[in-house]
Motif scaffolding. Structure first.
Motif, PDB file in Angstrom:
ATOM      1  N   ILE A  84      42.026  15.482 -20.033  1.00 30.25           N
ATOM      2  CA  ILE A  84      42.426  14.260 -20.740  1.00 30.25           C
ATOM      3  C   ILE A  84      43.037  13.288 -19.739  1.00 30.25           C
ATOM      4  O   ILE A  84      43.891  13.673 -18.943  1.00 30.25           O
ATOM      5  N   THR A  85      42.584  12.036 -19.782  1.00 27.22           N
ATOM      6  CA  THR A  85      43.071  11.016 -18.858  1.00 27.22           C
ATOM      7  C   THR A  85      43.461   9.768 -19.635  1.00 27.22           C
ATOM      8  O   THR A  85      42.741   9.337 -20.532  1.00 27.22           O
ATOM      9  N   LEU A  86      44.606   9.187 -19.299  1.00 31.05           N
ATOM     10  CA  LEU A  86      45.046   7.900 -19.826  1.00 31.05           C
ATOM     11  C   LEU A  86      45.156   6.964 -18.628  1.00 31.05           C
ATOM     12  O   LEU A  86      45.877   7.275 -17.678  1.00 31.05           O
ATOM     13  N   PHE A 101      47.742   8.765 -16.140  1.00 27.23           N
ATOM     14  CA  PHE A 101      48.262  10.072 -16.530  1.00 27.23           C
ATOM     15  C   PHE A 101      47.063  10.987 -16.745  1.00 27.23           C
ATOM     16  O   PHE A 101      46.033  10.545 -17.247  1.00 27.23           O
ATOM     17  N   SER A 102      47.208  12.263 -16.412  1.00 22.12           N
ATOM     18  CA  SER A 102      46.085  13.191 -16.543  1.00 22.12           C
ATOM     19  C   SER A 102      46.587  14.587 -16.886  1.00 22.12           C
ATOM     20  O   SER A 102      47.617  15.024 -16.363  1.00 22.12           O
ATOM     21  N   SER A 103      45.841  15.274 -17.739  1.00 24.29           N
ATOM     22  CA  SER A 103      46.187  16.671 -18.028  1.00 24.29           C
ATOM     23  C   SER A 103      45.952  17.539 -16.795  1.00 24.29           C
ATOM     24  O   SER A 103      46.646  18.531 -16.590  1.00 24.29           O
ATOM     25  N   ASP A 104      44.998  17.147 -15.946  1.00 21.52           N
ATOM     26  CA  ASP A 104      44.721  17.904 -14.726  1.00 21.52           C
ATOM     27  C   ASP A 104      45.906  17.871 -13.758  1.00 21.52           C
ATOM     28  O   ASP A 104      46.124  18.808 -12.999  1.00 21.52           O
ATOM     29  N   ASP A 135      43.316   3.235 -22.297  1.00 16.36           N
ATOM     30  CA  ASP A 135      42.613   4.125 -23.210  1.00 16.36           C
ATOM     31  C   ASP A 135      42.895   5.566 -22.815  1.00 16.36           C
ATOM     32  O   ASP A 135      43.393   5.846 -21.729  1.00 16.36           O
ATOM     33  N   ILE A 136      42.623   6.455 -23.754  1.00 19.59           N
ATOM     34  CA  ILE A 136      42.730   7.888 -23.514  1.00 19.59           C
ATOM     35  C   ILE A 136      41.330   8.452 -23.651  1.00 19.59           C
ATOM     36  O   ILE A 136      40.667   8.258 -24.675  1.00 19.59           O
ATOM     37  N   GLN A 137      40.877   9.139 -22.602  1.00 15.68           N
ATOM     38  CA  GLN A 137      39.529   9.691 -22.582  1.00 15.68           C
ATOM     39  C   GLN A 137      39.617  11.210 -22.451  1.00 15.68           C
ATOM     40  O   GLN A 137      40.418  11.728 -21.674  1.00 15.68           O
ATOM     41  N   ILE A 138      38.781  11.894 -23.244  1.00 18.66           N
ATOM     42  CA  ILE A 138      38.728  13.352 -23.215  1.00 18.66           C
ATOM     43  C   ILE A 138      37.364  13.771 -22.682  1.00 18.66           C
ATOM     44  O   ILE A 138      36.336  13.338 -23.207  1.00 18.66           O
TER      45      ILE A 138
END
Length: 162
Positions: A84-86, A101-104, A135-138
C-alpha cells in the motif's frame, strides 16, 4: 479482481465493526470513508474522494485511524501480501511526490490483513504551504492494482518558527 465501489468504516477501540447498511439500513450507492469524524462519499469505479482537514506545516498530523476497506458487496478487501502506497504531490503530474508513505517501509500499517484494515501513525508533517493532491494505491500479490482513495490536503503556514 474488478471492484466497482469501495466502502470504508472507521474502527473504534472496543466497538464492533459496523457497515454502512448497519448504520443506515441500506447498501451505499457509493463508497464511504470516515476520517477525523467526517464522512465523505465517492462512487462508481472511481476512488472515493476526500479532503483531509487542513494541516499547519511543522505540526504533528494525527495520522489515519484504523480504517477498513471493503468491496462493493461490503466484504473486506484482503490485504495479505499487498503493498500500500500513499503519495502526496503539489500537482498530479509531478514526477516525484512531496511526501510518500508505504506499507513496504512501515509507514502504513496493515492492522488486519483479512479484514482489510489499515492505519497511519501520527507524525510531524513539514511541507511548503499550499494545496496538495494524494491517493492511496494498493498493489496485490498477483499484480492487480486499485486506487480506492484520492483527495486534496491543504497545508497552511505556521507563524512560530523554531
Amino acid at each position: 479482481m474488478m471492484l466497482a465501489i469501495y466502502q470504508f468504516a472507521t474502527l473504534t477501540p472496543g466497538k464492533s465493526i459496523m457497515s454502512f447498511a448497519d448504520v443506515f439500513g441500506a447498501k451505499p450507492a457509493r463508497g464511504k470513508i470516515t476520517i477525523d469524524g467526517s464522512t465523505v462519499t465517492g462512487g462508481g469505479s472511481t476512488p472515493t474522494t476526500i479532503t483531509l482537514p487542513d494541516h499547519r506545516s511543522g505540526d504533528t498530523w494525527q495520522g489515519l485511524v484504523p480504517t477498513e476497506i471493503r468491496d462493493p458487496d461490503g466484504n473486506a478487501i484482503k490485504l495479505g501480501g499487498a503493498s500500500i502506497t500513499l503519495q502526496i504531490k503539489r500537482r498530479r503530474t509531478d514526477s516525484a511526490p512531496a511526501l510518500e508513505f508505504s506499507s513496504d517501509k512501515g509507514d502504513i500499517n496493515i492492522v488486519d490483513s483479512m479484514a482489510g484494515v489499515i492505519s497511519i501513525d501520527s507524525r510531524q508533517i513539514s511541507l511548503t504551504p499550499g494545496v496538495y493532491v494524494f491517493d492511496i494505491q494498493i498493489t496485490f500479490s498477483n499484480g492487480d492494482v486499485i486506487t480506492p482513495i484520492q483527495g486534496a490536503w491543504v497545508i497552511t503556514p505556521d507563524v512560530t518558527r523554531g
